[in-house]
Design an enzyme around this catalytic site. Structure first.
Site, short mmCIF file in Angstrom:
data_model
loop_
_atom_site.label_atom_id
_atom_site.label_comp_id
_atom_site.label_asym_id
_atom_site.label_seq_id
_atom_site.Cartn_x
_atom_site.Cartn_y
_atom_site.Cartn_z
N PHE A 36 -10.97 -5.99 3.37
CA PHE A 36 -12.43 -6.10 3.40
C PHE A 36 -12.95 -7.49 3.05
O PHE A 36 -14.01 -7.89 3.45
CB PHE A 36 -13.06 -5.09 2.43
N HIS A 120 -7.76 -1.95 -10.14
CA HIS A 120 -9.12 -1.73 -9.61
C HIS A 120 -9.43 -0.24 -9.44
O HIS A 120 -10.40 0.11 -8.77
CB HIS A 120 -9.31 -2.48 -8.29
N CYS A 131 -19.37 11.77 -18.71
CA CYS A 131 -18.45 12.65 -19.43
C CYS A 131 -16.98 12.39 -19.08
O CYS A 131 -16.09 12.97 -19.69
CB CYS A 131 -18.81 14.12 -19.20
N SER A 196 -4.03 -13.22 -2.32
CA SER A 196 -4.16 -14.69 -2.34
C SER A 196 -4.30 -15.23 -3.76
O SER A 196 -4.40 -16.43 -3.95
CB SER A 196 -5.35 -15.10 -1.47
N ILE A 238 4.79 -8.42 5.24
CA ILE A 238 5.46 -7.85 4.07
C ILE A 238 6.45 -6.75 4.46
O ILE A 238 7.61 -6.76 4.02
CB ILE A 238 4.41 -7.28 3.08
ZN LIG Z 1 -20.15 14.44 -16.13
#
Ligand SMILES: [Zn+2]
Length: 250
Positions: A36, A120, A131, A196, A238
Site C-alpha cells: 500500500f 503492527h 474493554c 525498506s 523473496i
Molecule cells: Zn468493548
C-alpha cells in the site's frame, strides 16, 4: 540472482542457531497483497484514517470501516506463498527462532509459523478500544458491507471496535515492541525481507541485532536504508530466493 550470494546465505543459515526473520510488505506481494505504501500503491490514492480522527469522529470511523471492509474482501482470499512456507519449514527443521513482521495479513501463521510477533497487529481480528474484547474480523466486515453501519462492541456495547492493527498516528504496543527487541537480541542471523527499513521500529531492529552480534542479511527487490550496513544483500524476489536456498540445503 547471484548464485554465490545464494550459496553464502545457505551456508550462513546452515550454521546459524538462532535465526530471526524480519518481514515487511514485500513478503506478501507474491500472495497478491499490494504494498500500500509503495509508489502508485493504495495510500497514494486513498487517504488512510488517522487514529485520532477514528477516536473523535463518527464519519471517520465510517470511512475507516469502509476501507477496511473493502480491503478485507481483497486479502480474505490471499494464500501464503512459497516464501511464507519456507519460513514455517525453517522454524521446524532449521534454526529459525521466530519472525517479527510488519505485515497485518496473518499469512505467516496461515503457512504454519508458530512464533510470530506482529508489530503492527493483525487485520484478521477486531478489538474493542474500551474493554479489549477480540474476535475474528470476518463477521464484522460482513456486517458493515451488509448494513453500511459501523459495528458496535458486542461485549460492552460502548467501546469503539477497530481492527487489531496499529493505525496511522496510533502508538505501537509497548509490550509487543519489547518482545520483538528481546527476540532480535537473541539472533545470530537477522534475515530481513521485503521491507525498506525506513520507518521505526524497522529502522532500528537490524541495528540492535548487529549490536548483539548477529549477521545481517537483507533480501529485498529494492535498495534499503541499511544495505551498506548489512553483511549480505540479495536484491531479488523473496519466494524465489528462499526456495533456491532450501533446494541447496536439502
Ligand atoms: Zn468493548
Amino acid at each position: 540472482m547471484s548464485s554465490t550470494n545464494i550459496e553464502t546465505l545457505a551456508e550462513t543459515i546452515q550454521t546459524a542457531r538462532h535465526i530471526v526473520a524480519f518481514t515487511g510488505a514485500g513478503m506478501s506481494t507474491d500472495s497478491g497483497i499490494p504494498d500500500f505504501r509503495s509508489p502508485g500503491g493504495k495510500w497514494t490514492q486513498v487517504k488512510p484514517v488517522m487514529f485520532q480522527d477514528f477516536i473523535s469522529d463518527h464519519e471517520s470511523r465510517y470511512e475507516y470501516w469502509r476501507q477496511k471492509s473493502e480491503g478485507f474482501e481483497e486479502f480474505g482470499t490471499a494464500e501464503p506463498n512459497a516464501g511464507h512456507r519456507m519460513l514455517a519449514t525453517w522454524e521446524k527443521e532449521r534454526g529459525l527462532s521466530g519472525i517479527v513482521t510488519q505485515n497485518i495479513d496473518g499469512l505467516h501463521q496461515a503457512a504454519g509459523s508458530k512464533s510470530v510477533i506482529e508489530i503492527h497487529g493483525t487485520a484478521r481480528e477486531v478489538q474493542c478500544l474500551r474493554c479489549g474484547f477480540r474476535d475474528k474480523a470476518d463477521d464484522y466486515c460482513k456486517y458493515f458491507l451488509r448494513e453500511q453501519k459501523v459495528p458496535a462492541c458486542p461485549a460492552c456495547n460502548a467501546g469503539l471496535l477497530k481492527h487489531a492493527t496499529i493505525s496511522f498516528g496510533q502508538p505501537l504496543e509497548a509490550s509487543v515492541l519489547k518482545a520483538a527487541t528481546a527476540l532480535v537480541r537473541t539472533a545470530d542471523l537477522m534475515l530481513v525481507m521485503g521491507t525498506s527499513l525506513v520507518v521505526e521500529p524497522a529502522a532500528s531492529l537490524p541495528v540492535t541485532a548487529k549490536q548483539y552480534g548477529a549477521k545481517l542479511v537483507i533480501v529485498n527487490r529494492d535498495a534499503t536504508q541499511h544495505d551498506s550496513f548489512a553483511d549480505l544483500v540479495i536484491r531479488d524476489n523473496i519466494a524465489k530466493t528462499l526456495t533456491a536456498i532450501e533446494a541447496m540445503l536439502s
